[in-house]
Design a protein around this motif. Structure first.
Motif, short mmCIF file in Angstrom:
data_model
loop_
_atom_site.label_atom_id
_atom_site.label_comp_id
_atom_site.label_asym_id
_atom_site.label_seq_id
_atom_site.Cartn_x
_atom_site.Cartn_y
_atom_site.Cartn_z
N TRP A 89 0.81 -1.22 0.00
CA TRP A 89 0.00 0.00 0.00
C TRP A 89 0.84 1.27 0.00
O TRP A 89 0.56 2.20 -0.78
CB TRP A 89 -1.00 -0.03 1.17
CG TRP A 89 -2.08 -1.05 0.96
CD1 TRP A 89 -2.22 -2.24 1.59
CD2 TRP A 89 -3.16 -0.98 0.01
NE1 TRP A 89 -3.31 -2.93 1.12
CE2 TRP A 89 -3.91 -2.18 0.14
CE3 TRP A 89 -3.56 -0.04 -0.95
CZ2 TRP A 89 -5.04 -2.45 -0.63
CZ3 TRP A 89 -4.68 -0.31 -1.72
CH2 TRP A 89 -5.41 -1.50 -1.57
N ASP A 140 -4.63 -7.20 -1.03
CA ASP A 140 -5.79 -6.42 -1.43
C ASP A 140 -6.88 -7.39 -1.90
O ASP A 140 -6.82 -7.91 -3.01
CB ASP A 140 -5.40 -5.46 -2.57
CG ASP A 140 -6.58 -4.64 -3.04
OD1 ASP A 140 -7.71 -4.83 -2.54
OD2 ASP A 140 -6.37 -3.79 -3.93
N PRO A 141 -7.91 -7.63 -1.06
CA PRO A 141 -8.96 -8.59 -1.43
C PRO A 141 -9.78 -8.13 -2.64
O PRO A 141 -10.46 -8.94 -3.28
CB PRO A 141 -9.85 -8.66 -0.17
CG PRO A 141 -9.51 -7.45 0.63
CD PRO A 141 -8.11 -7.05 0.27
N GLU A 142 -9.72 -6.84 -2.96
CA GLU A 142 -10.53 -6.34 -4.09
C GLU A 142 -9.78 -6.34 -5.42
O GLU A 142 -10.29 -5.84 -6.43
CB GLU A 142 -11.01 -4.91 -3.77
CG GLU A 142 -11.96 -4.88 -2.59
CD GLU A 142 -12.44 -3.48 -2.27
OE1 GLU A 142 -12.72 -2.72 -3.22
OE2 GLU A 142 -12.51 -3.15 -1.07
N LEU A 143 -8.59 -6.88 -5.40
CA LEU A 143 -7.78 -6.90 -6.62
C LEU A 143 -8.35 -7.92 -7.61
O LEU A 143 -8.40 -9.11 -7.31
CB LEU A 143 -6.35 -7.30 -6.23
CG LEU A 143 -5.21 -6.98 -7.18
CD1 LEU A 143 -5.08 -5.49 -7.42
CD2 LEU A 143 -3.91 -7.53 -6.60
N ARG A 144 -8.88 -7.46 -8.74
CA ARG A 144 -9.35 -8.41 -9.76
C ARG A 144 -9.29 -7.79 -11.15
O ARG A 144 -9.35 -6.58 -11.30
CB ARG A 144 -10.76 -8.93 -9.44
CG ARG A 144 -11.86 -7.90 -9.35
CD ARG A 144 -13.20 -8.57 -9.03
NE ARG A 144 -13.12 -9.37 -7.81
CZ ARG A 144 -13.31 -8.87 -6.57
NH1 ARG A 144 -13.59 -7.60 -6.41
NH2 ARG A 144 -13.21 -9.63 -5.51
N ASN A 174 -10.32 -6.52 -14.65
CA ASN A 174 -11.52 -5.93 -15.22
C ASN A 174 -11.40 -5.98 -16.73
O ASN A 174 -10.63 -5.23 -17.34
CB ASN A 174 -11.64 -4.47 -14.72
CG ASN A 174 -12.91 -3.81 -15.21
OD1 ASN A 174 -13.39 -4.09 -16.31
ND2 ASN A 174 -13.46 -2.93 -14.38
N TRP A 198 -6.34 -4.00 -14.05
CA TRP A 198 -6.66 -4.59 -12.75
C TRP A 198 -7.36 -3.54 -11.89
O TRP A 198 -6.89 -2.41 -11.75
CB TRP A 198 -5.39 -5.06 -12.03
CG TRP A 198 -4.82 -6.31 -12.66
CD1 TRP A 198 -3.95 -6.38 -13.70
CD2 TRP A 198 -5.13 -7.64 -12.29
NE1 TRP A 198 -3.68 -7.69 -14.01
CE2 TRP A 198 -4.39 -8.49 -13.16
CE3 TRP A 198 -5.95 -8.24 -11.33
CZ2 TRP A 198 -4.44 -9.89 -13.09
CZ3 TRP A 198 -6.00 -9.63 -11.24
CH2 TRP A 198 -5.26 -10.44 -12.13
N ASP A 199 -8.50 -3.93 -11.31
CA ASP A 199 -9.16 -3.08 -10.31
C ASP A 199 -8.47 -3.31 -8.97
O ASP A 199 -8.05 -4.43 -8.68
CB ASP A 199 -10.64 -3.44 -10.17
CG ASP A 199 -11.45 -3.01 -11.39
OD1 ASP A 199 -10.98 -2.10 -12.12
OD2 ASP A 199 -12.54 -3.60 -11.61
N PHE A 200 -8.39 -2.25 -8.18
CA PHE A 200 -7.82 -2.45 -6.84
C PHE A 200 -8.63 -1.68 -5.81
O PHE A 200 -9.40 -0.78 -6.15
CB PHE A 200 -6.33 -2.08 -6.79
CG PHE A 200 -6.00 -0.72 -7.34
CD1 PHE A 200 -5.79 -0.53 -8.69
CD2 PHE A 200 -5.90 0.37 -6.48
CE1 PHE A 200 -5.47 0.73 -9.20
CE2 PHE A 200 -5.57 1.63 -6.99
CZ PHE A 200 -5.37 1.81 -8.34
N GLY A 201 -8.47 -2.06 -4.54
CA GLY A 201 -9.27 -1.51 -3.45
C GLY A 201 -8.89 -0.07 -3.13
O GLY A 201 -7.90 0.46 -3.63
N PRO A 202 -9.69 0.57 -2.27
CA PRO A 202 -9.45 1.97 -1.93
C PRO A 202 -8.17 2.15 -1.10
O PRO A 202 -7.84 1.31 -0.27
CB PRO A 202 -10.69 2.35 -1.10
CG PRO A 202 -11.21 1.06 -0.57
CD PRO A 202 -10.86 0.01 -1.57
#
Lengths: 315, 324
Positions: A196, A249-253, A255, A261-265
């Protein structure tokens, strides 16, 4: 061609240079705002190189093999070289290295906030090479096309060396991941701590970046913070997979629509805290720099006195 | 350089020579004839390489401790550079020691798995630097002595030592020049720097004698033209030292007894007794042959070396069985 008598021709020449994507050179006329911005940017970069020697420098004497020790020592030496190179570029704009150092020590000029985090194990050396140097490269490669000539040229050399550093860091991590379970844990722990903060190296989001618009117009800056951050994430995800580590980052996926790649805030309050001086190591980094400067003062004075005496004897 | 090409360069996996600025080599002795000359005692040769390697390794460590502490950025670069040169020499010499010993050890086992009493560096290398003047005084002594030594090693009957000597001469010539310039600047600088430089010269002087006292291993190897008898280096050292001190308006420290004066000379007579550090035996093997107040070449060190080793070896020893 002095600052006190700006003619329309001066301003026009500057504007044309920028428009044609040519370089502004030290003797060219330039707006005071451009000069100030360049000095601030180059000085911050130079300070970052010098402060950046500390977190990794702590591990030189403790490096667990002689080969790693040599690689790390060479890297930290490169950083000193980059600092020297950059301070020289700032001096072409009329700044003074000693004065810039004082501004750093007095907290009047910043350096990259990433160096305010501690290095807790030898794996941090590898992760700094991979992620921190990787992020630095994403930020710096576009600066090779900066409109200010001496800075752009300095950046070409610096980027080449940074890319070696990144590969060395990644290679250390690969070796450690092939090693014992304890070594693999060390690597994962270091990745968890540095991921981060590395994303924060690109600065605040575009809609909150106060200096960006003017810097883009002057072609000091070429890509927005968010654009560079995305490039870095896209580059790092496959590298993490190849390494066998998990990015925290659990929101990493992926797109498919965006092709990114999407990533979390990102916790921007943390960046604000660290920038404003409240990071884990801010005080330590500045204190070390201040002490080196103060303890070296008598040496610099002696060198100056000796040089004066030699000059007088020769005159 | 295009933006995207720079990233491609990072993801390809070709291993070019610049990967680690010449530090990433797998075999430091590549390209040199590594056959041990027929008339040379392998244990002696290994012990000799170990001693010269330990000098470089420990001196390099002290220089590494100055990184981020130097008085000026140019010195930051210079000190790191010197530390890197000496580390490179240490790696070559320790690798050679391990290869000649042929007991399955390598440069890292030798650097990380020996205790203080098994180290053979001169005490000058391990001394702590109270300030920058102490560092440059110590570096001047070390580099002047080592340059004289390496210069003669270029004619060694062992091709590896000759090659290491040739490489080292270029490097250490610069180290000596760097240190000499600072000793002169500080000696002939301000009243404060003069005082500190003089104090540093006085402090380092008792460590000089040990550098020129021949160890039995050196005597035996010098007899077959492989090693250098350090006593032969003294005139060159004295001339350079005196010249620099004069230019620096400093006085030599008068009549200072050597710190490691007693005991060691007796060991010279015990020809053949010392194989400690070269035999691959457990810690302390062979050391009882020597008077406890011997020198660094006999494995007798100050507490400063234990501090260095705690720092140098801590991580490596805490994670046994790890590859780095």
């Amino acid at each position: 061609m002095t600052a006190t008598s700006i003619t329309d021709t001066d301003e026009k020449a500057f504007t044309e240079t920028i428009a044609k994507d040519q370089r502004v050179e030290p003797r060219d006329w330039m707006p005071e705002g451009y000069r100030r911005t360049m000095i601030r940017q180059i000085a911050q970069h130079a300070h970052s190189e010098i402060i950046g020697m500390q977190p990794e420098g702590e591990w030189i004497t403790r490096a667990p093999s002689l080969r790693r020790k040599a690689i790390l020592l060479a890297k930290v030496q490169d950083e000193a070289g980059h600092g020297l190179y950059l301070y020289s570029a700032a001096e072409t704009l009329g700044a003074d290295r000693g004065d810039l150092t004082r501004r750093l020590i007095e907290g009047r000029q910043k350096y990259s906030s990433i160096f305010n985090y501690p290095t807790l194990s030898f794996a941090d050396v590898g992760v700094i090479g991979w992620l921190v140097d990787g992020a630095a490269i994403c930020n710096q490669v576009p600066l090779c096309r900066s409109s200010y000539g001496p800075y752009a040229r300095a950046m070409i050399r610096i980027c080449k060396e940074e890319s070696f550093h990144q590969r060395q860091g990644y290679e250390l991590l690969m070796t450690m991941m092939r090693g014992t379970p304890a070594q693999r844990e060390m690597v994962q722990d270091a990745v968890n701590r540095w991921w981060w903060p590395s994303l924060m190296m690109f600065g605040p989001p575009d809609d909150q970046s106060p200096n960006s618009a003017q810097s883009m117009a002057w072609k000091i800056k070429r890509h927005s913070n968010d654009e560079l951050r995305q490039r870095f994430v896209d580059m790092s995800v496959p590298q993490a997979e190849a390494l066998g580590v998990t990015l925290p980052d659990p929101e990493l996926r992926w797109n498919d629509e965006r092709g990114h790649w999407d990533f979390g805030p990102i916790d921007w309050s943390e960046l604000k805290r660290v920038i404003s001086g409240d990071g884990p190591c801010n005080a330590l980094r500045i204190e070390n720099r201040r002490r080196a400067d103060e303890e070296g003062a008598w040496v610099r004075e002696a060198a100056a006195a000796h040089a004066r005496r030699r000059q007088e004897a020769g005159a | 350089m295009s933006f995207d090409a720079a990233y491609e360069a990072l993801t390809d996996h070709d291993d070019d020579a610049r990967w680690a600025y010449g530090t990433g080599f797998a075999d430091p002795l590549a390209g040199v004839d590594t056959t041990v000359p027929a008339d040379v005692d392998r244990a002696d040769l290994s012990a000799y390489c170990l001693a010269l390697g330990d000098d470089a390794l420990i001196m390099s460590h002290r220089l590494q401790q100055w990184v981020t502490r130097a008085p000026e950025l140019e010195d930051e670069l210079a000190l790191a550079n010197i530390a890197l040169d000496l580390l490179g020499q240490a790696r070559l010499l320790l690798s050679r020691a391990a290869e000649v010993e042929d007991a399955g050890r390598d440069e890292d086992v030798l650097a990380y798995q020996r205790d203080a009493a098994e180290f053979r560096n001169v005490r000058l290398a391990e001394r702590t630097d109270a300030d920058f003047a102490h560092l440059v005084a110590r570096l001047l002594v070390f580099a002047t002595w080592r340059l004289a030594l390496l210069d003669r090693l270029t004619a060694s009957g062992d091709p590896v030592l000759a090659a290491i000597g040739a490489k080292g001469v270029k490097e250490v010539t610069y180290h000596r020049d760097y240190a000499a310039q600072w000793v002169v600047r500080l000696g002939d600088g301000t009243p404060l720097s003069h005082e500190r430089m003089q104090a540093a010269v006085d402090a380092v002087t008792p460590l000089i004698g040990e550098l020129f006292r021949p160890h039995p291993t050196e005597v035996r190897l010098a007899a077959v033209a492989v090693a250098v008898d350090p006593s032969a280096l003294r005139p060159e050292f004295d001339a350079v030292w005196a010249q620099v001190l004069k230019a620096a308006t400093l006085r030599p420290a008068a009549d200072v007894p050597d710190e490691a004066d007693s005991g060691v000379s007796a060991s010279v007579a015990q020809d053949g007794a010392d194989r400690g550090g070269s035999s691959g035996g457990p810690a302390g093997a062979g050391r009882t042959d020597f008077a406890p107040d011997g020198g660094g070449r006999d494995g007798v060190h100050t507490a400063a070396l234990a501090d260095i080793l705690a720092e140098l070896q801590g991580v490596a020893r805490s994670l046994p069985g790890s590859e780095w």
